[in-house]
Design a protein around this motif. Sequence first.
Motif, PDB file in Angstrom:
ATOM      1  N   ASP A 251      -1.469   9.340 -15.071  1.00  0.00           N
ATOM      2  CA  ASP A 251      -2.698   9.047 -14.322  1.00  0.00           C
ATOM      3  C   ASP A 251      -3.933   9.494 -15.092  1.00  0.00           C
ATOM      4  OD1 ASP A 251      -1.365   7.869 -12.229  1.00  0.00           O
ATOM      5  OD2 ASP A 251      -1.357   9.664 -10.968  1.00  0.00           O
ATOM      6  N   ASP A 279       0.887   9.531  -9.590  1.00  0.00           N
ATOM      7  CA  ASP A 279       0.218   9.637  -8.286  1.00  0.00           C
ATOM      8  C   ASP A 279      -0.315  11.036  -8.015  1.00  0.00           C
ATOM      9  OD1 ASP A 279      -0.820   8.671  -5.915  1.00  0.00           O
ATOM     10  OD2 ASP A 279       1.027   9.016  -4.772  1.00  0.00           O
ATOM     11  N   SER A 284      -5.826   8.363  -5.300  1.00  0.00           N
ATOM     12  CA  SER A 284      -6.189   7.531  -4.148  1.00  0.00           C
ATOM     13  C   SER A 284      -7.651   7.688  -3.745  1.00  0.00           C
ATOM     14  CB  SER A 284      -5.290   7.870  -2.952  1.00  0.00           C
ATOM     15  OG  SER A 284      -5.431   9.230  -2.582  1.00  0.00           O
ATOM     16  N   ARG A 287     -12.548   5.179  -7.221  1.00  0.00           N
ATOM     17  CA  ARG A 287     -12.847   3.813  -6.842  1.00  0.00           C
ATOM     18  C   ARG A 287     -13.000   2.935  -8.073  1.00  0.00           C
ATOM     19  NH1 ARG A 287     -10.898   5.575  -3.227  1.00  0.00           N
ATOM     20  NH2 ARG A 287     -11.587   5.771  -1.053  1.00  0.00           N
ATOM     21  N   ALA A 289      -9.379   2.668  -6.007  1.00  0.00           N
ATOM     22  CA  ALA A 289      -8.224   3.567  -5.933  1.00  0.00           C
ATOM     23  C   ALA A 289      -7.143   3.083  -6.906  1.00  0.00           C
ATOM     24  CB  ALA A 289      -7.683   3.596  -4.507  1.00  0.00           C
ATOM     25  N   THR A 291      -3.695   2.195  -8.595  1.00  0.00           N
ATOM     26  CA  THR A 291      -2.285   1.833  -8.451  1.00  0.00           C
ATOM     27  C   THR A 291      -1.487   2.707  -9.415  1.00  0.00           C
ATOM     28  OG1 THR A 291      -2.786  -0.451  -7.844  1.00  0.00           O
ATOM     29  CG2 THR A 291      -0.586  -0.009  -8.715  1.00  0.00           C
ATOM     30  N   SER A 294       4.727   6.956  -7.896  1.00  0.00           N
ATOM     31  CA  SER A 294       4.788   8.217  -7.162  1.00  0.00           C
ATOM     32  C   SER A 294       5.605   9.270  -7.891  1.00  0.00           C
ATOM     33  CB  SER A 294       5.403   7.986  -5.778  1.00  0.00           C
ATOM     34  OG  SER A 294       6.775   7.611  -5.913  1.00  0.00           O
ATOM     35  N   MET A 328       2.814   2.629  -5.936  1.00  0.00           N
ATOM     36  CA  MET A 328       1.768   2.768  -4.922  1.00  0.00           C
ATOM     37  C   MET A 328       0.655   1.771  -5.268  1.00  0.00           C
ATOM     38  SD  MET A 328       3.373   5.259  -3.491  1.00  0.00           S
ATOM     39  CE  MET A 328       2.222   5.791  -2.223  1.00  0.00           C
ATOM     40  N   ARG A 330      -2.653  -0.073  -5.082  1.00  0.00           N
ATOM     41  CA  ARG A 330      -3.999   0.201  -4.578  1.00  0.00           C
ATOM     42  C   ARG A 330      -5.000  -0.761  -5.232  1.00  0.00           C
ATOM     43  NH1 ARG A 330      -2.439   6.142  -5.549  1.00  0.00           N
ATOM     44  NH2 ARG A 330      -1.473   6.764  -3.581  1.00  0.00           N
TER      45      ARG A 330
END
Length: 334
Positions: A251, A279, A284, A287, A289, A291, A294, A328, A330
């Motif tokens: 991330d 994740d 989350s 902006r 958010a 993707t 996890s 996840m 997003r």
Amino acid sequence: MTTVLDVAKRAGVSPATVSRVLSEKSIVAPATKERVLRAVRELGYEPNLFAQGLRSGKNNTVAFAIGDIEQYVYLQLSQHMQNALEANGLDLLLFNLGHRGDRFEAILARAKALRLSGLILATPDPVDMAAIGSFRSEVEFSACPIIVVGQDRSADGIPSVWHDDDQGAFEATDYLLRRGCRKIGYVGRIEGSAVGSWRYQGYRRALGEWGVEVAGERVFDCAYRYPAGYASGEKIAARQEDFDAVVCGSDEMALGVMAAAADAGIAVPGALSIIGFGDIEWASFVRPAMTTLSTNYRELATQAAQIVVSAESPAGPVLQHKIGRQLMIRGSTI
């Protein structure tokens, strides 16, 4: 200071009986046990854990050696590992390897002197099996089990708890392909990273199944750091027409790529879809958010702690604990 002798005198039993009650390893009559425990409470007695360790050959401490304390994933995993060990009456002793093999060797060299109840290793780097083999030749598994978290070393007889990162990266890349992306880049540490190489392998496998060529100029091998992600993102932005999506090995890298895209005026996800890995908490809240895939920190920690607790079981440890990752979805992907 209250001693075992004081407790024994108050309870009307021998010091040996007090020790048997406190160690919970011998059968003591319920009435006698209750008298001892009542005396412990009334006198405020606290057992000398160091002395207990000398007698048993080990204490209640488990070493947790992590690959890099600056990476968020290891901060979160350390917190959950401490909770899981505490729930089993064990303490955590944290070591930061900092991607240095000599530090791992130093921990193994000190393990007997520290009287550890176990050693849990969580690192993206290749595991030094030679060092573990040398340690195991001197120390039985039941005396100090070694568990690997984050990699599968079960084929080498090492109990392992890990996420299926190959499959996770495959699913992330496959999702982008199903959304129509064909110029998908990869940003992640590959060389020298066991975990990173598995993630890259999943990316390549997905492209292969869709008949999409793996283009070397779309692959960026770099450190698990925000600046490394940003630097790769700048190179992607300079060749914007060659990319419509990027899968990142962490991330942190993904946020770096996203920042570089924003600075270059590239719309995410309109012109460039981005997927992270792990994740972490802020994923989350940025902006768009992010993707990402996890991480089940609690399950990783719980399974590792359970292996330590069951080390002396005649049945032996369960060697494989594979945990899936969830994509996840997003706002950073189309």
